[in-house]
Design an enzyme around this catalytic site. Structure first.
Site, PDB file in Angstrom:
ATOM      1  N   ASN A   7       0.881  -1.167   0.000  1.00  0.00           N
ATOM      2  CA  ASN A   7       0.000   0.000   0.000  1.00  0.00           C
ATOM      3  C   ASN A   7       0.919   1.218   0.000  1.00  0.00           C
ATOM      4  OD1 ASN A   7      -1.867   1.978   0.391  1.00  0.00           O
ATOM      5  ND2 ASN A   7      -2.890   0.983   2.120  1.00  0.00           N
ATOM      6  N   ARG A  78      -2.420  -2.262  -3.587  1.00  0.00           N
ATOM      7  CA  ARG A  78      -3.675  -1.546  -3.383  1.00  0.00           C
ATOM      8  C   ARG A  78      -3.595  -0.274  -4.226  1.00  0.00           C
ATOM      9  NH1 ARG A  78      -5.868   2.229   1.278  1.00  0.00           N
ATOM     10  NH2 ARG A  78      -8.038   2.133   0.645  1.00  0.00           N
ATOM     11  N   HIS A 167     -13.260   1.967  -0.980  1.00  0.00           N
ATOM     12  CA  HIS A 167     -13.337   0.859   0.008  1.00  0.00           C
ATOM     13  C   HIS A 167     -13.869  -0.417  -0.629  1.00  0.00           C
ATOM     14  CE1 HIS A 167     -13.854   3.775   3.688  1.00  0.00           C
ATOM     15  NE2 HIS A 167     -12.577   3.517   3.476  1.00  0.00           N
ATOM     16  N   ARG A 228     -13.384  13.964   7.922  1.00  0.00           N
ATOM     17  CA  ARG A 228     -14.058  14.424   6.697  1.00  0.00           C
ATOM     18  C   ARG A 228     -15.528  14.702   6.965  1.00  0.00           C
ATOM     19  NH1 ARG A 228     -12.220   9.438   3.220  1.00  0.00           N
ATOM     20  NH2 ARG A 228     -10.079   9.416   3.975  1.00  0.00           N
ATOM     21  N   GLU A 370      -8.422  -6.142   4.420  1.00  0.00           N
ATOM     22  CA  GLU A 370      -8.150  -5.725   3.042  1.00  0.00           C
ATOM     23  C   GLU A 370      -6.886  -6.377   2.481  1.00  0.00           C
ATOM     24  OE1 GLU A 370      -9.074  -1.466   4.227  1.00  0.00           O
ATOM     25  OE2 GLU A 370      -9.525  -1.396   2.098  1.00  0.00           O
TER      26      GLU A 370
END
Ligand code: ADP
Length: 386
Positions: A7, A78, A167, A228, A370
């Protein structure tokens, strides 16, 4: 097969070596401050690798120090944005790398870093197969009525302005595990998945496929998150622009200073729950806003999927915060949803049911993973190719 899962961020690189069949992590780590240092040649003040290639040398050294000689079968990356092209994980070659690079304008913070990671590996291990697993891919099944914004068509045709969703790797992985827990073939699973981490999104699943999701053109749309804002009236941005805020000011405010942090002064759910329980009114208000907004999405997606067969919580908050799950479920009485307080507050790493037998639909907690999903997808792409 052993898969190195990467990642790659602009200044950091997270990695794990996974044994796909065993589902285990052999080693993992994080290289930080990429591009900030001098690579350890002693004449600079700041530590850190010079670039992603040097970071990869550090990863290689760390893996070998930990595990000795081992044979990696593939690398799984990713990749945040797959645009409209990528609906599946793909074997990376030069053309694919350039296609990911062409998506840079859509994910200016993420895709360039993903490409740097890919190129560093191509250079170091040219014969090692690499697979890109896209955060957007699972949402390529969204119908047009769900991905369109009601703005002039030229914004879509000229700039690709539409809803993409993110996601996806997590939502897909959790969809499969939730279906398995309910003993349903995945293509018969209709449900609502709430992935609640620092970033948060909720997805409507019909027949095992994503038919709507709360994140849009960027990961800013939708739920209230750690820092956010999620949904707001876009005219607020016009108002602020006219008041002298620059695009950078607005971007920082919406992505880094809003959400739980903006409302409660803290972006960590555990701290906000603790503060609320200690009587902090702002923390309680932040939890009320955040859970209410999620409950509204769940109600909407229950309609979108034609009647959900399950509601599923996952990721840091979804898996761990029984208080937040209870706040959301309390607002879902109209759907006949009822949590079992005892089951909800039990801690476990296993997929489980937390609703009462009388609940109209089961409520599940399904831990996401993930990296395992990326490792499995990578192995599945590489294996048929030999
Ligand atoms: P990321 O999106 O960075 O992967 P995570 O999935 O790790 O985020 O989720 C981070 C969030 O999960 C934080 O808000 C954190 O407070 C929350 N969280 C983690 N553990 C717990 C816990 N035991 N109880 C409540 N919240 C938790």
């Amino acid at each position: 097969m052993l898969v190195l899962v990467i990642n790659s961020g602009s200044s950091s690189l997270k990695y794990q070596v996974r044994d796909v069949a065993a589902g285990s992590v052999l080693t993992e780590g994080l290289i930080e401050k990429i591009g900030m240092g001098n690579g350890g040649d002693g004449d600079g003040e700041i530590e850190g690798p010079r670039d992603h290639a040097e970071a990869l040398e550090q990863v290689d050294a760390a893996i070998h120090a930990e595990l000795g000689d081992l044979e990696l079968g593939a690398v799984g990356h990713r990749v945040v944005h797959g645009g409209e092209r990528f609906a599946e994980p793909v074997l990376i070659d030069n053309e694919i790398t350039r296609a990911i690079e062409r998506l840079n304008p859509l994910a200016p913070l993420h895709n360039p870093a993903n490409v740097l990671g890919i190129r560093a590996i191509t250079k170091k291990w040219p014969d090692l197969p690499q697979v890109a697993v896209f955060d957007t891919a699972f949402h390529r099944s969204l119908p047009e009525h769900a991905w369109r914004y009601a703005v002039p068509d030229s914004l879509y045709t000229n700039h690709g302005i539409r809803r993409y969703g993110f996601h996806g790797t997590s939502h897909e992985y959790v969809t499969h595990r939730a279906a398995a827990l309910l003993d349903l073939p995945v293509d018969e699973f209709d449900g609502v998945i709430a992935h609640l981490g620092n970033g948060a999104s909720v997805t409507a699943i019909r027949g095992g496929k994503s038919v709507d999701t709360s994140m849009g053109f960027t990961p800013l749309e939708g739920l209230v998150m750690g820092t956010r804002s999620g949904d707001l009236d876009p005219s607020i941005l016009v108002f602020l622009g006219r008041s002298g805020w620059t695009p950078e000011d607005i971007d920082t405010m919406l992505n880094r200073e809003s959400g739980l942090k903006g409302l409660a002064g803290n972006n960590d759910m555990r701290s906000v729950v603790n503060a609320s329980e200690a009587g902090d009114a702002k923390a309680s208000m932040a939890l009320a806003v955040t859970s209410y907004r999620l409950a509204k999405y769940i109600g909407g997606y229950h309609v979108a999927v034609g009647g959900a067969k399950a509601l599923v919580f996952t990721a840091g908050i979804g898996e761990n915060s029984h208080q937040f799950r209870a706040l959301v479920a309390d607002k879902l009485g109209a759907l006949g949803i009822a949590l079992d307080a005892g089951l909800n507050s039990q801690r476990s790493k296993e997929p489980r049911v937390i609703s009462t037998p009388g609940s109209a639909i089961p409520v599940l907690v399904v831990p996401t993973d993930e990296e395992q999903a990326i490792a499995e997808a990578t192995a599945a792409v590489v294996r048929p190719a030999g």
